[in-house]
Design a protein around this motif. Sequence first.
Motif, PDB file in Angstrom:
ATOM      1  N   ASN A  98       0.949  -1.260  -0.011  1.00  0.00           N
ATOM      2  CA  ASN A  98      -0.042  -0.100  -0.205  1.00  0.00           C
ATOM      3  C   ASN A  98       0.987   1.203   0.031  1.00  0.00           C
ATOM      4  OD1 ASN A  98      -2.470   1.421  -0.098  1.00  0.00           O
ATOM      5  ND2 ASN A  98      -2.842   1.278   2.092  1.00  0.00           N
ATOM      6  N   ALA A  99       1.896   1.286  -1.008  1.00  0.00           N
ATOM      7  CA  ALA A  99       2.963   2.086  -0.927  1.00  0.00           C
ATOM      8  C   ALA A  99       2.668   3.045  -2.121  1.00  0.00           C
ATOM      9  CB  ALA A  99       4.416   1.484  -0.818  1.00  0.00           C
ATOM     10  N   GLU A 100       2.870   4.494  -1.905  1.00  0.00           N
ATOM     11  CA  GLU A 100       2.743   5.490  -3.114  1.00  0.00           C
ATOM     12  C   GLU A 100       3.966   6.090  -3.512  1.00  0.00           C
ATOM     13  OE1 GLU A 100       0.155   8.805  -1.862  1.00  0.00           O
ATOM     14  OE2 GLU A 100       1.049   9.841  -3.335  1.00  0.00           O
ATOM     15  N   TYR A 101       4.261   5.922  -4.685  1.00  0.00           N
ATOM     16  CA  TYR A 101       5.697   6.629  -5.259  1.00  0.00           C
ATOM     17  C   TYR A 101       5.618   7.994  -5.119  1.00  0.00           C
ATOM     18  CZ  TYR A 101       9.754   7.615  -7.805  1.00  0.00           C
ATOM     19  OH  TYR A 101      10.866   8.020  -8.129  1.00  0.00           O
ATOM     20  N   ALA A 102       6.748   8.747  -4.625  1.00  0.00           N
ATOM     21  CA  ALA A 102       6.659  10.197  -4.236  1.00  0.00           C
ATOM     22  C   ALA A 102       8.087  10.391  -5.065  1.00  0.00           C
ATOM     23  CB  ALA A 102       6.297  10.617  -3.001  1.00  0.00           C
ATOM     24  N   SER A 103       7.917  11.998  -5.342  1.00  0.00           N
ATOM     25  CA  SER A 103       9.223  12.594  -5.645  1.00  0.00           C
ATOM     26  C   SER A 103      10.100  12.736  -4.235  1.00  0.00           C
ATOM     27  CB  SER A 103       9.288  13.951  -6.366  1.00  0.00           C
ATOM     28  OG  SER A 103       8.486  14.597  -5.303  1.00  0.00           O
ATOM     29  N   LYS A 104      11.282  13.076  -3.961  1.00  0.00           N
ATOM     30  CA  LYS A 104      12.022  13.251  -3.018  1.00  0.00           C
ATOM     31  C   LYS A 104      11.517  14.262  -2.158  1.00  0.00           C
ATOM     32  CE  LYS A 104      16.643  14.345  -1.906  1.00  0.00           C
ATOM     33  NZ  LYS A 104      18.044  14.457  -2.149  1.00  0.00           N
ATOM     34  N   GLN A 105      11.069  15.381  -2.963  1.00  0.00           N
ATOM     35  CA  GLN A 105      10.750  16.788  -2.134  1.00  0.00           C
ATOM     36  C   GLN A 105       9.332  16.261  -1.637  1.00  0.00           C
ATOM     37  OE1 GLN A 105      11.509  20.076  -4.429  1.00  0.00           O
ATOM     38  NE2 GLN A 105       9.554  21.052  -3.974  1.00  0.00           N
ATOM     39  N   ASP A 106       8.387  15.942  -2.548  1.00  0.00           N
ATOM     40  CA  ASP A 106       7.122  15.417  -1.750  1.00  0.00           C
ATOM     41  C   ASP A 106       7.233  14.640  -0.915  1.00  0.00           C
ATOM     42  OD1 ASP A 106       4.028  15.849  -2.178  1.00  0.00           O
ATOM     43  OD2 ASP A 106       4.419  13.653  -3.359  1.00  0.00           O
ATOM     44  N   LEU A 107       7.867  13.680  -0.753  1.00  0.00           N
ATOM     45  CA  LEU A 107       8.243  12.800   0.639  1.00  0.00           C
ATOM     46  C   LEU A 107       8.635  13.331   1.704  1.00  0.00           C
ATOM     47  CD1 LEU A 107       9.579   9.221   0.645  1.00  0.00           C
ATOM     48  CD2 LEU A 107      10.471  10.949   2.248  1.00  0.00           C
ATOM     49  N   LEU A 108       9.641  14.421   1.307  1.00  0.00           N
ATOM     50  CA  LEU A 108      10.090  15.112   2.555  1.00  0.00           C
ATOM     51  C   LEU A 108       8.979  16.002   3.119  1.00  0.00           C
ATOM     52  CD1 LEU A 108      13.794  15.866   1.091  1.00  0.00           C
ATOM     53  CD2 LEU A 108      13.241  14.325   3.141  1.00  0.00           C
ATOM     54  N   ARG A 109       8.159  16.510   2.446  1.00  0.00           N
ATOM     55  CA  ARG A 109       7.278  17.466   3.007  1.00  0.00           C
ATOM     56  C   ARG A 109       6.091  16.882   3.525  1.00  0.00           C
ATOM     57  NH1 ARG A 109       6.852  21.381  -2.337  1.00  0.00           N
ATOM     58  NH2 ARG A 109       8.754  22.690  -1.730  1.00  0.00           N
ATOM     59  N   ARG A 110       5.700  15.448   3.061  1.00  0.00           N
ATOM     60  CA  ARG A 110       4.682  14.986   3.497  1.00  0.00           C
ATOM     61  C   ARG A 110       4.759  13.957   4.993  1.00  0.00           C
ATOM     62  NH1 ARG A 110       2.366  12.222  -1.485  1.00  0.00           N
ATOM     63  NH2 ARG A 110       0.820  11.090   0.030  1.00  0.00           N
ATOM     64  N   ALA A 111       5.791  13.262   4.919  1.00  0.00           N
ATOM     65  CA  ALA A 111       6.338  12.241   5.775  1.00  0.00           C
ATOM     66  C   ALA A 111       6.474  12.845   7.277  1.00  0.00           C
ATOM     67  CB  ALA A 111       7.415  11.471   5.332  1.00  0.00           C
ATOM     68  N   ASP A 112       5.753  12.090   8.080  1.00  0.00           N
ATOM     69  CA  ASP A 112       5.984  12.455   9.640  1.00  0.00           C
ATOM     70  C   ASP A 112       7.318  11.676   9.935  1.00  0.00           C
ATOM     71  OD1 ASP A 112       3.506  13.777  10.120  1.00  0.00           O
ATOM     72  OD2 ASP A 112       2.529  11.901   9.431  1.00  0.00           O
ATOM     73  N   HIS A 113       7.634  10.305   9.353  1.00  0.00           N
ATOM     74  CA  HIS A 113       8.561   9.996   9.750  1.00  0.00           C
ATOM     75  C   HIS A 113       9.388   9.486   8.627  1.00  0.00           C
ATOM     76  CE1 HIS A 113       7.293   9.841  13.791  1.00  0.00           C
ATOM     77  NE2 HIS A 113       5.974   9.426  13.282  1.00  0.00           N
ATOM     78  N   VAL A 114      10.651   9.916   8.333  1.00  0.00           N
ATOM     79  CA  VAL A 114      11.523   9.521   7.185  1.00  0.00           C
ATOM     80  C   VAL A 114      12.602   8.386   7.438  1.00  0.00           C
ATOM     81  CG1 VAL A 114      13.162  10.249   5.239  1.00  0.00           C
ATOM     82  CG2 VAL A 114      11.199  11.865   6.227  1.00  0.00           C
ATOM     83  N   VAL A 115      12.691   7.400   6.734  1.00  0.00           N
ATOM     84  CA  VAL A 115      13.756   6.295   7.114  1.00  0.00           C
ATOM     85  C   VAL A 115      14.598   5.978   5.932  1.00  0.00           C
ATOM     86  CG1 VAL A 115      14.258   4.113   8.107  1.00  0.00           C
ATOM     87  CG2 VAL A 115      11.959   5.198   8.601  1.00  0.00           C
ATOM     88  N   LEU A 116      15.949   6.369   6.072  1.00  0.00           N
ATOM     89  CA  LEU A 116      16.791   6.018   5.033  1.00  0.00           C
ATOM     90  C   LEU A 116      17.204   4.387   4.819  1.00  0.00           C
ATOM     91  CD1 LEU A 116      18.824   9.270   5.617  1.00  0.00           C
ATOM     92  CD2 LEU A 116      16.928   8.763   3.826  1.00  0.00           C
TER      93      LEU A 116
END
Length: 329
Positions: free
Chosen positions: A186-204
């Motif tokens: 259930n994962a949606e592809y996002a640009s890096k910028q979009d992901l950084l703006r929307r995510a509450d928790h970013v994991v690398l």
Amino acid sequence: MQKILVARPIFPDVIERLKQYFDVDWHQGEVLPADELTRRLADKDGALTAGDPVGAAALAAAPRLRVVSNMAVGYNNFDMAAFNAANVLGTNTPDVLNESTADFGWALMMAAARRIAESEHWLRAGKWQKWTYDGFLGSDIYGSTLGVIGMGRIGQALARRAKGFNMQVIYHNRSRVAPEIEAELNAEYASKQDLLRRADHVVLVLPYTKENHHTIGAAELAQMKPTATLTNIARGGIVDDAALVEALRTKQIAAAGLDVYEGEPRLNPDLLTVPNVVLTPHIASATEATRRAMANLAADNLIAALGEGPRAGRPPNPINPEVIGKARS
Ligand code: 8YV
């Protein structure tokens, strides 16, 4: 008997396995400095490393060397252009560490979000006098948005766990994963910028390459939410640690969890001065079962690549299979 170097202390029973096939030079002390590693490789047919840098100079000084087996999935310590030029095989240990590493990513992310290390240090320091309504307020995991950068095997294992926390999963990767995998996670592809703006928790969870150097720097941190966390279980150098210190200090992001560092095992001393970061010493794969599986797989690769054992000539995890069977150059 062919000669091998085992460049690190590992499980003694794995050394015994290797001794059935090889004359083993086992280095059990501190990490070998580059010149010493080169000297010890000079008369060897194969080697087992764990993150030790191996490049053109070491390969040139070891004319018999045919394989270097890394006890790690990441192999940025190998100069693969030099391996290919010299027809030396590199191998790694993928898959066996996916679940332990994904578990650990969650542990770090949750510790950062819920301020577990920070509050524990405070408690140990004898500072707990009374309950307060606003003591160590963190950010929620359940129902939040997980942003995974690097959707390989470990990234997918990490994302799979998000279902139980009712999280929305967004991811960024060099290329989109197969639609079935996106659907399953259930994962949606996002640009890096979009992901950084929307995510509450970013994991690398991406491999270290020149292109991925400082994937997260000051500009990226500035795009994240002030309530967000950043967790790095990938490699040092993917995050600009100095920029992260600044972002944590100024509360540009809420917290971070780091298992890997630029220049480890030394780390940017400023990291030790910011309370809102959880710091662990590169242990994401460190469970007894997983480290044993990694050591045995590294041994399987070495044994097979040097033409021994049941898989002679067919190592399970070649990084550059195109050199198999070619004469050393
Ligand atoms: C290793 C890792 O323990 O597999 C990897 O890439 O980062 C860890 O699991 C470490 O690299 C030592 O080789």
